[in-house]
Design a protein around this motif. Sequence first.
Motif, PDB file in Angstrom:
ATOM      1  N   UNK A 136       0.831  -1.196   0.000  1.00  0.00           N
ATOM      2  CA  UNK A 136       0.000   0.000   0.000  1.00  0.00           C
ATOM      3  C   UNK A 136       0.856   1.233   0.000  1.00  0.00           C
ATOM      4  N   UNK A 137       0.344   2.259  -0.600  1.00  0.00           N
ATOM      5  CA  UNK A 137       0.976   3.564  -0.517  1.00  0.00           C
ATOM      6  C   UNK A 137       0.446   4.335   0.658  1.00  0.00           C
ATOM      7  N   UNK A 138      -0.408   3.720   1.464  1.00  0.00           N
ATOM      8  CA  UNK A 138      -0.981   4.386   2.621  1.00  0.00           C
ATOM      9  C   UNK A 138      -2.226   3.642   3.048  1.00  0.00           C
ATOM     10  N   UNK A 196       7.067  19.406  33.476  1.00  0.00           N
ATOM     11  CA  UNK A 196       6.039  20.410  33.206  1.00  0.00           C
ATOM     12  C   UNK A 196       5.120  20.050  32.058  1.00  0.00           C
ATOM     13  N   UNK A 197       5.375  18.914  31.420  1.00  0.00           N
ATOM     14  CA  UNK A 197       4.547  18.474  30.307  1.00  0.00           C
ATOM     15  C   UNK A 197       5.397  18.141  29.106  1.00  0.00           C
ATOM     16  N   UNK A 198       5.299  16.909  28.631  1.00  0.00           N
ATOM     17  CA  UNK A 198       6.081  16.466  27.489  1.00  0.00           C
ATOM     18  C   UNK A 198       5.483  16.943  26.180  1.00  0.00           C
ATOM     19  N   UNK A 199       5.758  16.202  25.109  1.00  0.00           N
ATOM     20  CA  UNK A 199       5.276  16.621  23.802  1.00  0.00           C
ATOM     21  C   UNK A 199       4.928  15.436  22.936  1.00  0.00           C
ATOM     22  N   UNK A 200       4.255  15.731  21.830  1.00  0.00           N
ATOM     23  CA  UNK A 200       3.894  14.720  20.852  1.00  0.00           C
ATOM     24  C   UNK A 200       4.337  15.214  19.480  1.00  0.00           C
ATOM     25  N   UNK A 201       4.905  14.310  18.680  1.00  0.00           N
ATOM     26  CA  UNK A 201       5.386  14.667  17.343  1.00  0.00           C
ATOM     27  C   UNK A 201       4.700  13.793  16.306  1.00  0.00           C
ATOM     28  N   UNK A 202       4.256  14.433  15.231  1.00  0.00           N
ATOM     29  CA  UNK A 202       3.710  13.701  14.098  1.00  0.00           C
ATOM     30  C   UNK A 202       4.565  13.990  12.872  1.00  0.00           C
ATOM     31  N   UNK A 203       4.633  13.017  11.979  1.00  0.00           N
ATOM     32  CA  UNK A 203       5.404  13.144  10.746  1.00  0.00           C
ATOM     33  C   UNK A 203       4.477  12.973   9.549  1.00  0.00           C
ATOM     34  N   UNK A 204       4.948  13.414   8.407  1.00  0.00           N
ATOM     35  CA  UNK A 204       4.231  13.208   7.159  1.00  0.00           C
ATOM     36  C   UNK A 204       5.098  12.461   6.171  1.00  0.00           C
ATOM     37  N   UNK A 205       4.508  11.476   5.497  1.00  0.00           N
ATOM     38  CA  UNK A 205       5.228  10.718   4.470  1.00  0.00           C
ATOM     39  C   UNK A 205       4.221  10.333   3.396  1.00  0.00           C
ATOM     40  N   UNK A 206       4.712   9.988   2.216  1.00  0.00           N
ATOM     41  CA  UNK A 206       3.819   9.769   1.084  1.00  0.00           C
ATOM     42  C   UNK A 206       2.829   8.642   1.323  1.00  0.00           C
TER      43      UNK A 206
END
Length: 426
Positions: A22-24, A395-405
């Motif tokens: 799949x491409x996604x 004091x509060x962590x973080x969340x990271x999102x990425x983008x890919x094809x």
Amino acid sequence: MPDRDRPEGPPAGPPTATARQTGGRPSGGEPAAPSGGRAPGRPDGRTDVPARVFPGTEGLFRLDPSVAHLNHGSFGAVPVPVQEAQAALRALAHADPDAFFLGVCDRLAGARARIAAHLGADPDGLAFIANATEGANLALDAIPFADGDEILVTDHGYGTVVAAAARRAAVTTVALDPLLPDEDAVREAVLAGLTPRTKAAVLDHVSSPTARLIASPRLLADLRERGVTTVVDGAHAPGMLADPLAGRADFWFGNLHKWGYAPSGSAVLAVAPEHRHRVRALVPSWEDQHGFPRSVEYRATADYTGWLAAPEGLDLLQRLDAPRVRAHNSALAAHGASLLAEIPGLTPLPHTEGLAMRSLRLPPGTAETPEDAVALREEIAARLRVRVLVWPRPGGGGIRVCGQVYNRPEEYERLAAGLPAYLSRA
């Protein structure tokens, strides 16, 4: 800050019996100056929804279709044609081991030249390595430290890279507030951390947790003027930045297996001409007499197929149209961040335009320790079937999102719809 490649823990539930191709799944140049707040696009603060399918990517990846893989920045994903190229090289090695291994140095030189052409590097100053941590150790071993010398690092640095620095000299750590508004503020904070004893600075090119440019060309020039040797961790640069070697650090290393579509364990070290004679393999090599880069690359009987197949990944990126891929991936990450920014308590962090990663600060009391960050990450994976990076911070962590094809806009919508329930219990 957390290690960018720390193992992601147990799989996100049982995989499907057969992961379909799949491409996604449903569910050019240096980046512009950083900006803060919500990403531009529409008056309501949301970004325009990117195209659902990137042309030419159907069937390009063999990822579990039941999982939304929004964490490409940690481990990457290897496209099918690159997997097949590596498999063909392995078959070649098994068919005639003598011929393969006796000629492997020449094969590596040819592959290195192809990589150098993509990166804008001198092939004689570039060597294949396994990962960024190896690059850091090779670079730091080549710097002649004296008693009393110091190495400047930041609190965004990768754990084992910082540990490598600490083995060579005293370390001065610059705390970079994730809310620093722009590239100039980051630059000023780093320069303010210098002391008369600073011999070298080890800096992220693009910070992994907060997804912003740190080792800018201007900062590298300022450090050079002050006589500081620059060591740049470019783990996220190849493939994501149009000019990954901009700024011309003394030592620069970057992973090809993230945004460059190369097999796992593929990276390169670039060394300025005046330092190359001091770079020695971490383990004595039969090619030591040839010096860098050959002495660093040759490891006797080893699996070189990932390195030899690595150019296929960057070739593929070019065939897909690299500027369009970068713009598409950046738009996907921005779309995801704009959706998450609507969740009460989540704060978008200032970012560098053009990157395929975005981070947001989590509410106070959430992911403040590494253990809590891992627990939240795995709950999101197990219950929402979404892979993201959750990083800890007091004091509060973080969340990271990425983008890919291979990603789809609705995958970010799935995360945004389900995340509030788990934040309330964090």
